[in-house]
Enzyme design. Structure first.
Site, PDB file in Angstrom:
ATOM      1  N   GLY A 149      89.332 -42.164 -31.141  1.00  0.00           N
ATOM      2  CA  GLY A 149      88.595 -41.378 -30.164  1.00  0.00           C
ATOM      3  C   GLY A 149      88.773 -41.937 -28.764  1.00  0.00           C
ATOM      4  O   GLY A 149      89.342 -43.015 -28.566  1.00  0.00           O
ATOM      5  N   CYS A 150      88.251 -41.209 -27.784  1.00  0.00           N
ATOM      6  CA  CYS A 150      88.443 -41.601 -26.389  1.00  0.00           C
ATOM      7  C   CYS A 150      87.616 -42.837 -26.023  1.00  0.00           C
ATOM      8  O   CYS A 150      88.169 -43.826 -25.510  1.00  0.00           O
ATOM      9  CB  CYS A 150      88.122 -40.431 -25.469  1.00  0.00           C
ATOM     10  N   TYR A 151      86.311 -42.808 -26.291  1.00  0.00           N
ATOM     11  CA  TYR A 151      85.500 -43.997 -26.031  1.00  0.00           C
ATOM     12  C   TYR A 151      86.008 -45.209 -26.825  1.00  0.00           C
ATOM     13  O   TYR A 151      86.118 -46.314 -26.274  1.00  0.00           O
ATOM     14  CB  TYR A 151      84.036 -43.738 -26.395  1.00  0.00           C
ATOM     15  N   ALA A 154      89.249 -46.815 -25.047  1.00  0.00           N
ATOM     16  CA  ALA A 154      88.984 -47.580 -23.831  1.00  0.00           C
ATOM     17  C   ALA A 154      88.184 -48.844 -24.123  1.00  0.00           C
ATOM     18  O   ALA A 154      88.452 -49.911 -23.547  1.00  0.00           O
ATOM     19  CB  ALA A 154      88.241 -46.708 -22.825  1.00  0.00           C
TER      20      ALA A 154
END
Length: 344
Positions: A149-151, A154
């Protein structure tokens, strides 16, 4: 030429896949599906792709047609890949899933966070977590890849050097993360309406976000033990971008944190460790498959602050999916992903 199929081509990650693959020198999209838009030419829905996919139209998902592809991307809501992935794998087709369906190794944990039983627990043993900076060798031989996922992308990339080196207090990690509204998807959502999201900034899911167990799973592997993480996501009035401000306690002040991060990511084509004192901006990665990181030790104290930015639709989704495809098929990892960030 790698023959590509895409299941779920009408959302933001689907069109981002199309945009990136249109410039890929060794991949060709031959099938794209959407039950609601079957028969509609892709270029009619997305005028930005005119001249790239003029002969391609959306079709109803068909296992036989998809099974003729070398790889199928799922850019779908959770639960969809559960139903189709097994048949495609049996046909010898590789599967790269951008949804959350195969990210968590524990089906009970998945059911807890996604509100339904896991639909294909027998496939979890085959699923490789597609974070190339950690699992590149496993990706090379994978049949089924779960794109992070995106979170989680990062956050994990920001914390990894500290946890792998064993220099952080793993029980007190904090991830303070901000996302643009495209992270909520293209569907109708009151909170994503212009008049609701513009000129406003809010936290959400403080009690627990679905990405929390995914982040925790990855950080536990890096730390080789339990971790304690407080993760608070926020919605900010921009379209693309994730900005993660990460906090960890590192009591050994002799550690050269800049050198630690630079060494960890020296050979990673899509992680940019910025010079000491830098403050990466989300606009610098907009449209690019890059994670930009800066590490700080404010007032030379015990608290370390890591700043990590990505485009949630590229390194946080579709770009990372293409990066996985490149590794999987022995292509140049940078193929189709050389776009610089768009500024201003």
């Amino acid at each position: 030429m790698v023959k590509v199929g895409i299941v779920g081509g009408t959302g933001y990650t689907g069109v981002e896949l199309l945009r990136l693959l249109a410039q890929h020198p060794q991949a060709e999209v031959v099938v794209i599906t959407s039950r609601s838009e079957a028969g509609l030419p892709v270029a009619d829905m997305y005028p930005n792709l005119r001249g790239h996919y003029d002969g391609l139209a959306f079709s109803v998902p068909d296992v036989k047609t998809l099974g003729a592809c070398d790889v199928v991307f799922f850019a779908t809501p959770h639960g969809v890949a559960h139903a189709l992935a097994g048949e495609l794998l049996a046909a010898g087709t590789k599967v790269i899933d951008l949804s959350a369906d195969f990210r968590l190794q524990d089906p009970v944990e998945w059911a807890k966070w996604y509100g339904q039983p896991h639909g294909a627990p027998e496939l979890l043993q085959d699923a490789v977590y597609g974070l190339p900076e950690v699992n590149r060798e496993q990706i090379r031989n994978a049949r089924l890849i779960a794109v992070p996922g995106c979170y989680p992308t990062a956050t994990q990339l920001g914390f990894l050097p500290l946890l792998e080196a064993g220099i952080a207090d793993n029980t007190r990690l904090i991830a303070d993360c901000k996302s643009g509204v495209s992270g909520a998807g293209r569907g109708l959502n009151i909170g994503s309406l212009y008049s609701e999201a513009n000129e406003s900034f809010k936290a959400y899911a403080v009690k627990g976000h679905r990405h929390l167990p995914e982040i925790t799973q990855g950080l536990r592997r890096a730390a080789r033990g339990d971790i304690g993480l407080t993760f608070v996501p926020h919605l900010v009035p921009m379209i693309r971008g994730i900005h993660s401000t990460l906090y960890a306690t590192v009591t050994d002040r002799s550690v050269d944190l800049q050198a630690l991060f630079e060494k960890r990511y020296a050979d990673e084509p899509f992680v940019d460790v910025m010079p000491a004192g830098s403050h990466p901006e989300t606009r610098s990665v907009r449209g690019a498959n890059v994670c930009r990181i800066a590490v700080h030790r404010p007032q030379d104290g015990d608290l370390v602050v890591v700043l990590s930015v990505i485009d949630n639709l590229v390194k946080g989704a579709s770009g990372q999916a293409v990066q996985n495809m490149n590794i999987l098929f022995g292509l140049d990892e940078r193929a189709g992903l050389s776009h610089a960030g768009m500024m201003p």
